[in-house]
Every structure is written in C-alpha cells, then in structure tokens.
Motif scaffolding. Sequence first.
Motif, mmCIF file in Angstrom:
data_model
loop_
_atom_site.group_PDB
_atom_site.id
_atom_site.type_symbol
_atom_site.label_atom_id
_atom_site.label_comp_id
_atom_site.label_asym_id
_atom_site.label_seq_id
_atom_site.Cartn_x
_atom_site.Cartn_y
_atom_site.Cartn_z
ATOM 1 N N ALA A 42 -62.031 -23.506 13.183
ATOM 2 C CA ALA A 42 -61.150 -22.349 12.986
ATOM 3 C C ALA A 42 -59.884 -22.501 13.827
ATOM 4 N N TYR A 43 -60.024 -22.986 15.060
ATOM 5 C CA TYR A 43 -58.862 -23.189 15.937
ATOM 6 C C TYR A 43 -57.885 -24.188 15.310
ATOM 7 N N ILE A 44 -58.421 -25.277 14.768
ATOM 8 C CA ILE A 44 -57.567 -26.283 14.124
ATOM 9 C C ILE A 44 -56.874 -25.686 12.900
ATOM 10 N N MET A 45 -57.625 -24.944 12.088
ATOM 11 C CA MET A 45 -57.018 -24.317 10.903
ATOM 12 C C MET A 45 -55.971 -23.286 11.314
ATOM 13 N N LEU A 46 -56.223 -22.578 12.399
ATOM 14 C CA LEU A 46 -55.227 -21.623 12.893
ATOM 15 C C LEU A 46 -53.962 -22.351 13.335
ATOM 16 N N ALA A 47 -54.120 -23.498 13.973
ATOM 17 C CA ALA A 47 -52.947 -24.272 14.380
ATOM 18 C C ALA A 47 -52.160 -24.736 13.158
ATOM 19 N N VAL A 48 -52.869 -25.231 12.153
ATOM 20 C CA VAL A 48 -52.194 -25.720 10.936
ATOM 21 C C VAL A 48 -51.467 -24.581 10.230
ATOM 22 N N THR A 49 -52.146 -23.465 10.020
ATOM 23 C CA THR A 49 -51.493 -22.348 9.313
ATOM 24 C C THR A 49 -50.399 -21.724 10.175
ATOM 25 N N GLY A 50 -50.564 -21.730 11.495
ATOM 26 C CA GLY A 50 -49.515 -21.226 12.378
ATOM 27 C C GLY A 50 -48.260 -22.078 12.297
ATOM 28 N N ILE A 51 -48.452 -23.403 12.265
ATOM 29 C CA ILE A 51 -47.303 -24.305 12.111
ATOM 30 C C ILE A 51 -46.639 -24.090 10.753
ATOM 31 N N MET A 52 -47.463 -23.873 9.725
ATOM 32 C CA MET A 52 -46.902 -23.618 8.392
ATOM 33 C C MET A 52 -46.065 -22.343 8.384
ATOM 34 N N MET A 53 -46.536 -21.299 9.055
ATOM 35 C CA MET A 53 -45.757 -20.055 9.109
ATOM 36 C C MET A 53 -44.483 -20.245 9.923
ATOM 37 N N TRP A 54 -44.573 -21.034 10.992
ATOM 38 C CA TRP A 54 -43.382 -21.328 11.791
ATOM 39 C C TRP A 54 -42.360 -22.089 10.956
ATOM 40 N N GLN A 55 -42.835 -23.077 10.165
ATOM 41 C CA GLN A 55 -41.928 -23.824 9.283
ATOM 42 C C GLN A 55 -41.286 -22.896 8.255
ATOM 43 N N ALA A 56 -42.062 -21.975 7.724
ATOM 44 C CA ALA A 56 -41.533 -21.049 6.719
ATOM 45 C C ALA A 56 -40.463 -20.145 7.324
ATOM 46 N N ARG A 57 -40.638 -19.752 8.575
ATOM 47 C CA ARG A 57 -39.640 -18.909 9.246
ATOM 48 C C ARG A 57 -38.337 -19.659 9.458
ATOM 49 N N ASN A 58 -38.438 -20.978 9.657
ATOM 50 C CA ASN A 58 -37.261 -21.776 9.995
ATOM 51 C C ASN A 58 -36.694 -22.550 8.807
ATOM 52 N N SER A 59 -37.212 -22.327 7.621
ATOM 53 C CA SER A 59 -36.671 -22.992 6.429
ATOM 54 C C SER A 59 -36.785 -22.057 5.238
ATOM 55 N N GLN A 60 -36.265 -22.490 4.119
ATOM 56 C CA GLN A 60 -36.282 -21.662 2.917
ATOM 57 C C GLN A 60 -37.549 -21.855 2.089
ATOM 58 N N SER A 61 -38.240 -22.972 2.272
ATOM 59 C CA SER A 61 -39.424 -23.236 1.450
ATOM 60 C C SER A 61 -40.697 -22.917 2.224
ATOM 61 N N MET A 62 -41.717 -22.555 1.477
ATOM 62 C CA MET A 62 -43.002 -22.232 2.072
ATOM 63 C C MET A 62 -44.010 -23.285 1.658
ATOM 64 N N PRO A 63 -44.589 -24.013 2.615
ATOM 65 C CA PRO A 63 -45.619 -24.977 2.254
ATOM 66 C C PRO A 63 -46.851 -24.237 1.734
ATOM 67 N N SER A 64 -47.591 -24.866 0.859
ATOM 68 C CA SER A 64 -48.772 -24.208 0.301
ATOM 69 C C SER A 64 -50.034 -24.756 0.954
ATOM 70 N N PHE A 65 -51.098 -23.990 0.807
ATOM 71 C CA PHE A 65 -52.408 -24.377 1.308
ATOM 72 C C PHE A 65 -53.365 -24.242 0.141
ATOM 73 N N PRO A 66 -54.210 -25.226 -0.116
ATOM 74 C CA PRO A 66 -55.084 -25.186 -1.293
ATOM 75 C C PRO A 66 -55.882 -23.889 -1.358
ATOM 76 N N GLY A 67 -55.809 -23.227 -2.488
ATOM 77 C CA GLY A 67 -56.554 -21.996 -2.713
ATOM 78 C C GLY A 67 -55.846 -20.734 -2.270
ATOM 79 N N PHE A 68 -54.689 -20.864 -1.634
ATOM 80 C CA PHE A 68 -53.933 -19.705 -1.198
ATOM 81 C C PHE A 68 -52.528 -19.803 -1.774
#
Length: 153
Positions: free
Chosen positions: A23-49
């Motif tokens: 869960a900690y690793i997944m939180l890090a991955v999704t947290g980085i994805m949200m950080w990237q989304a805040r700092n860019s125009q595109s949103m990376p996707s995650f399988p099933g979401f």
Amino acid sequence: MHLPSFLWLWKIAAWSMGLSLLAYIMLAVTGIMMWQARNSQSMPSFPGFPASRGGVRSLHYTMGISMVSLVLLLLAIGIIGTLGHFGSLGHSSHLIAGLIVVFLVLISAVSATQINPSRPWVRTLHITVNIILCAAFAWVSWTGWTVVQKYLP
C-alpha cells in the motif's frame, strides 16, 4: 484468557506488514502521479481507474485507508501477541519503532484530509511525513524480523 496461536498471529502480522508495504508503494506511485498532474496538463492513467485526477485521487485515498487499517491491525496484533507471550510490553526496540510508524501513518492520514490550496504547507507536511515513514517502515521491518526470530523454534 484464550488467545489465538502465536504462530497464527505471526502469519497475520506478516501478511499485514507485506500488504502495508505494498500500500505504501502504491501510495507513492499514485502520489507522484497526482504531483505530475498538478505540474502538467496531462493526467497519467492507472489500470482500472479513470485517467482523471479524481480517479487517481480515489485510488490514493483507498490505499491510504487500507494502509491505516493494516497498521492499526499490526498494532493490535503486536500488543496481543507480546502480552500473551511475555506478559508485558517493551522487550525490544520494535515497540518504539511500531509506535513511531503508527504515529506517522496517522499524521499522514489526518494531513491528507486537510490538504487545501489555501494551506499549501499541509501538502508539504504530508509529503515530508511520508518520506520519513519510508525510514520508519525499514526500521520496524528490521526490528520485527528480530522479534519473529524469538517466536520461531
């Protein structure tokens, strides 16, 4: 008092710890994805979401709730197992390490609910606590392994 087998408790704790780390690793991955989304125009996707900030945020919150639940389960197992086996607490540094992890996880969870554009310091607190949590997880894993060696024949 009738307590479950200590080996059974150890198995539950081992699975809970493994799932907490996942869960900690997944939180890090999704947290980085949200950080990237805040700092860019595109949103990376995650399988099933959905490929939206809300989909990744939903997964991040779900994993966070799961990690809090697992860490609290580990706390309960540790207290029950130690009291049942030794009759008292504080036989190793694992207690201190575990309490620090519980404390950090709860600070992280509470701060996550308070993140707001008007309070940017809360996001910084949340991220900082989670970086420190990485070291605390390593410490509690190491001390936990030494405790497990006491239970194994």
